[in-house]
Design a protein around this motif. Structure first.
Motif, PDB file in Angstrom:
ATOM      1  N   PRO A  72      44.744  13.625  -0.709  1.00 52.72           N
ATOM      2  CA  PRO A  72      45.931  12.778  -0.627  1.00 52.72           C
ATOM      3  C   PRO A  72      45.678  11.347  -1.084  1.00 52.72           C
ATOM      4  N   GLY A  73      44.493  10.816  -0.773  1.00 55.43           N
ATOM      5  CA  GLY A  73      44.201   9.457  -1.191  1.00 55.43           C
ATOM      6  C   GLY A  73      44.141   9.308  -2.702  1.00 55.43           C
ATOM      7  N   THR A  74      43.573  10.306  -3.370  1.00 56.76           N
ATOM      8  CA  THR A  74      43.516  10.268  -4.834  1.00 56.76           C
ATOM      9  C   THR A  74      44.902  10.373  -5.434  1.00 56.76           C
ATOM     10  N   LEU A  75      45.754  11.231  -4.872  1.00 55.30           N
ATOM     11  CA  LEU A  75      47.129  11.352  -5.353  1.00 55.30           C
ATOM     12  C   LEU A  75      47.884  10.032  -5.210  1.00 55.30           C
ATOM     13  N   ALA A  76      47.724   9.381  -4.062  1.00 57.57           N
ATOM     14  CA  ALA A  76      48.417   8.117  -3.829  1.00 57.57           C
ATOM     15  C   ALA A  76      47.967   7.057  -4.823  1.00 57.57           C
ATOM     16  N   THR A  77      46.656   6.962  -5.057  1.00 59.56           N
ATOM     17  CA  THR A  77      46.134   5.971  -5.992  1.00 59.56           C
ATOM     18  C   THR A  77      46.594   6.259  -7.412  1.00 59.56           C
ATOM     19  N   ALA A  78      46.594   7.545  -7.809  1.00 63.43           N
ATOM     20  CA  ALA A  78      47.030   7.916  -9.157  1.00 63.43           C
ATOM     21  C   ALA A  78      48.503   7.584  -9.367  1.00 63.43           C
ATOM     22  N   SER A  79      49.332   7.789  -8.343  1.00 62.51           N
ATOM     23  CA  SER A  79      50.752   7.484  -8.468  1.00 62.51           C
ATOM     24  C   SER A  79      50.977   5.998  -8.708  1.00 62.51           C
ATOM     25  N   LEU A  80      50.200   5.155  -8.033  1.00 63.29           N
ATOM     26  CA  LEU A  80      50.348   3.713  -8.210  1.00 63.29           C
ATOM     27  C   LEU A  80      49.886   3.253  -9.582  1.00 63.29           C
ATOM     28  N   THR A  81      48.784   3.796 -10.053  1.00 62.67           N
ATOM     29  CA  THR A  81      48.239   3.342 -11.332  1.00 62.67           C
ATOM     30  C   THR A  81      49.043   3.845 -12.521  1.00 62.67           C
ATOM     31  N   THR A  82      49.753   4.971 -12.385  1.00 61.86           N
ATOM     32  CA  THR A  82      50.560   5.488 -13.489  1.00 61.86           C
ATOM     33  C   THR A  82      51.989   4.957 -13.474  1.00 61.86           C
ATOM     34  N   GLN A  83      52.494   4.538 -12.302  1.00 59.85           N
ATOM     35  CA  GLN A  83      53.854   4.019 -12.201  1.00 59.85           C
ATOM     36  C   GLN A  83      53.864   2.699 -11.428  1.00 59.85           C
ATOM     37  N   PRO A  84      53.212   1.661 -11.938  1.00 54.54           N
ATOM     38  CA  PRO A  84      53.169   0.389 -11.195  1.00 54.54           C
ATOM     39  C   PRO A  84      54.517  -0.309 -11.113  1.00 54.54           C
ATOM     40  N   ARG A  85      55.389  -0.117 -12.116  1.00 59.67           N
ATOM     41  CA  ARG A  85      56.712  -0.746 -12.031  1.00 59.67           C
ATOM     42  C   ARG A  85      57.500  -0.191 -10.859  1.00 59.67           C
ATOM     43  N   ARG A  86      57.452   1.116 -10.700  1.00 62.42           N
ATOM     44  CA  ARG A  86      58.161   1.743  -9.588  1.00 62.42           C
ATOM     45  C   ARG A  86      57.614   1.241  -8.259  1.00 62.42           C
ATOM     46  N   ALA A  87      56.306   1.127  -8.151  1.00 62.80           N
ATOM     47  CA  ALA A  87      55.702   0.637  -6.913  1.00 62.80           C
ATOM     48  C   ALA A  87      56.016  -0.839  -6.680  1.00 62.80           C
ATOM     49  N   MET A  88      56.147  -1.612  -7.766  1.00 63.81           N
ATOM     50  CA  MET A  88      56.410  -3.042  -7.617  1.00 63.81           C
ATOM     51  C   MET A  88      57.781  -3.292  -7.031  1.00 63.81           C
TER      52      MET A  88
END
Length: 436
Positions: A262-278
Motif C-alpha cells: 500500500p505504501g508503494t501504491l500511495a507514493t506512485a499515485s502522488l508522483t504520477t499525478q502531482p497536480r491532482r494531489a496538489m
C-alpha cells in the motif's frame, strides 16, 4: 448558445461541479456575513476592534477562495479531458472549448453567489450570537439586511471563477484531440512555463517583502509579514506540482518501507499525478501558513510588548483562524472527493489483480496522510520565514513565539478531513462489484 450548453452541462453533471459550487458558496457566505456584521458594528465605537477583525477575516476568506476554486476547476478539467477530446474531434474549436469552460464556471459562480447571499444572513446572526456569548463583543451586533454588503459578495464568485476558468480552459485545449484520448496515468506536462514564471516571480516578491518586514515602521511589520505569507503561498501553489512530486517521493520512501504494498501504491499515485494531489495539499498549505502566521504573530507581538491576554481578547485570533480552518475542512473534503471519485476504474483494476480492500484502505490512508503532511510542511516553512522576519522586527532577534499544540491541532484537523474524504469517496470502488 454557449451559456445554454453550459447550463445543460451543469445540470447533467452536478457531482462534477459540486466542489467549485461549494467553494464559491462558502466564500460568499463568509464575505457576505462579515460585511453584514461590519455594517452593523459601525454604529458602535466600542466595536471598532471587532470590525477590523471581521474585515481581515473576509479578506483571508476571499484570498483562500481563489486557490480553492482554481484547484476545483483544474480537477474538473482533468476529469473531463476525454470529453474535451471528443468535442474537439467532432469539430469544436479550441476557442469554443475555452468559451464553454468559462461559461460553465460563470453559471456555477452565479448560482453559488445567489445561494451564498441567502445563507449569509442566518450565518451572520449565528456569528454575532457566538461572539457575544464568548464575550468578544460587549453587546450583540445587529444584523440588518442591506444591499451594500451583498455587492462584493456577489462579485466575488465571478471575480474568482473567471480567471481560474481561463487557466483551466487552456489546459482543456493544450493537447490535440487524439492525445487527450490517450489513457495515460502520468501527466505529460507537469509545469507549463507561464505557471513556472508566475511561481518564480511570486517567490521573488515574497522574498522582497520578507526583507522589508524588519525595515518598515513597527506598526506596518505585521501587515507586511501577512502579505509576505500570502505572496509566498501564491508562489508555492504555482510551483506546487513540482514541489509535491519531490516531497511525495521523500515522505513516501519510509512509508513504502514500512508498508511495502500500500505504501508503494500511495507514493506512485502522488508522483504520477502531482497536480491532482496538489488540489488537496493547497488548502492545507494555505491554512497552516496563514493561521500560524496570524496566531504566532499575535503571540510574538504580545511577548515583545509584555502583554498577557485575558478574557474576551484571547478569542480574537482563534475567531479568524476558525473561519479559515472551517473553509479548509470543506475545501479538503471537496478536493479529496473529486480527486478520488475518478479513480473507481483504477481501484477496481487493482482489486482484480489481487489487492484486497483492506490493502486499498491502507493505500488511500497513506496517500491522504502524505499529501496532508506535504501541504502542512510547505505552509509551515512559509510561516516560519514570515514569523522569523517579524520576530526580528519586533524583538531585534530572528525568533518568534509559537504553540506546538495549536500547530499539531491544525495539522490533525486537516489530516482527519483528508482521511474521511478519501475513504468515503472510494467506498463503493473498494467494496462494490468489480464492474462499474
Amino acid at each position: 448558445m454557449t451559456v445554454l450548453l453550459a447550463w445543460s452541462n451543469v445540470r447533467s453533471q452536478p457531482a462534477g461541479f459540486a466542489g467549485s459550487f461549494a467553494a464559491v458558496l462558502v466564500a460568499v457566505v463568509l464575505v457576505g456575513s462579515s460585511g453584514l456584521l461590519v455594517a452593523g458594528a459601525d454604529r458602535y465605537p466600542d466595536l471598532d476592534g471587532v470590525t477590523g477583525l471581521l474585515v481581515l477575516s473576509a479578506l483571508v476568506s476571499g484570498f483562500v477562495s481563489v486557490f480553492v476554486v482554481a484547484g476545483m476547476l483544474s480537477l474538473h478539467v482533468l476529469r473531463q479531458r476525454r470529453t474535451w477530446g471528443l468535442l474537439r474531434s467532432v469539430g469544436m474549436t479550441p476557442r469554443q472549448v475555452r468559451r464553454l469552460v468559462r461559461a460553465e464556471a460563470l453559471v456555477v459562480a452565479v448560482l453559488a453567489g445567489v445561494a451564498g447571499c441567502v445563507l449569509a444572513v442566518p450565518y451572520a446572526e449565528l456569528v454575532a450570537a457566538v461572539m457575544h456569548a464568548v464575550g468578544l463583543t460587549p453587546r450583540g451586533i445587529p444584523v440588518e439586511v442591506t444591499w451594500g454588503p451583498f455587492v462584493p459578495a456577489l462579485l466575488l464568485g465571478p471575480v474568482v471563477t473567471l480567471p481560474a476558468a481561463a487557466v483551466a480552459a487552456r489546459k482543456a485545449v493544450q493537447a490535440g484531440p487524439l492525445e487527450v484520448l490517450r489513457d495515460s496515468a502520468a501527466q505529460q506536462r507537469l509545469m507549463p512555463w507561464p505557471r513556472a514564471l508566475t511561481g518564480m516571480v511570486a517567490l521573488a516578491g515574497g522574498g522582497v517583502l520578507l526583507y522589508l518586514v524588519p525595515r518598515v515602521p513597527a506598526e506596518s511589520a505585521v501587515p507586511t509579514g501577512l502579505a509576505a505569507t500570502m505572496v509566498l503561498c501564491v508562489g508555492a501553489s504555482a510551483l506546487g506540482p513540482v514541489l509535491l512530486r519531490g516531497l511525495g517521493a521523500v515522505l513516501g520512501a519510509p512509508v513504502a518501507r514500512l508498508d511495502p504494498g500500500p505504501g508503494t501504491l500511495a507514493t506512485a499515485s502522488l508522483t504520477t499525478q502531482p497536480r491532482r494531489a496538489m488540489a488537496v495539499a493547497s488548502p492545507v498549505m494555505l491554512t497552516v501558513a496563514l493561521a500560524c502566521t496570524f496566531l504566532f504573530a499575535v503571540t510574538t507581538s504580545d511577548a515583545a510588548a509584555g502583554v498577557v491576554r485575558t478574557g474576551p481578547s484571547v478569542w480574537a485570533a482563534p475567531v479568524l483562524v476558525g473561519s479559515a480552518v472551517a473553509y479548509t475542512v470543506i475545501s479538503v473534503l471537496n478536493a479529496t472527493a473529486m480527486s478520488m471519485s475518478e479513480r473507481g476504474a483504477e481501484l477496481r483494476l487493482l482489486r482484480s489483480l489481487g489487492i484486497t480492500p483492506r490493502q486499498l484502505v491502507r493505500a488511500i490512508c497513506w496517500e491522504s496522510l502524505i499529501v496532508t503532511c506535504a501541504g502542512a510542511l510547505l505552509g509551515s516553512l512559509i510561516a516560519v520565514a514570515s514569523l522569523t522576519a517579524l520576530g526580528e522586527a519586533l524583538t531585534g532577534e530572528p525568533g518568534f513565539a509559537y504553540s506546538l499544540p495549536q500547530w499539531l491541532g491544525l495539522v490533525a484537523v486537516c489530516a482527519a478531513t483528508a482521511l474521511v474524504g478519501g475513504l468515503a469517496s472510494t467506498r463503493r470502488a473498494r467494496r462494490g462489484a468489480l464492474s462499474p
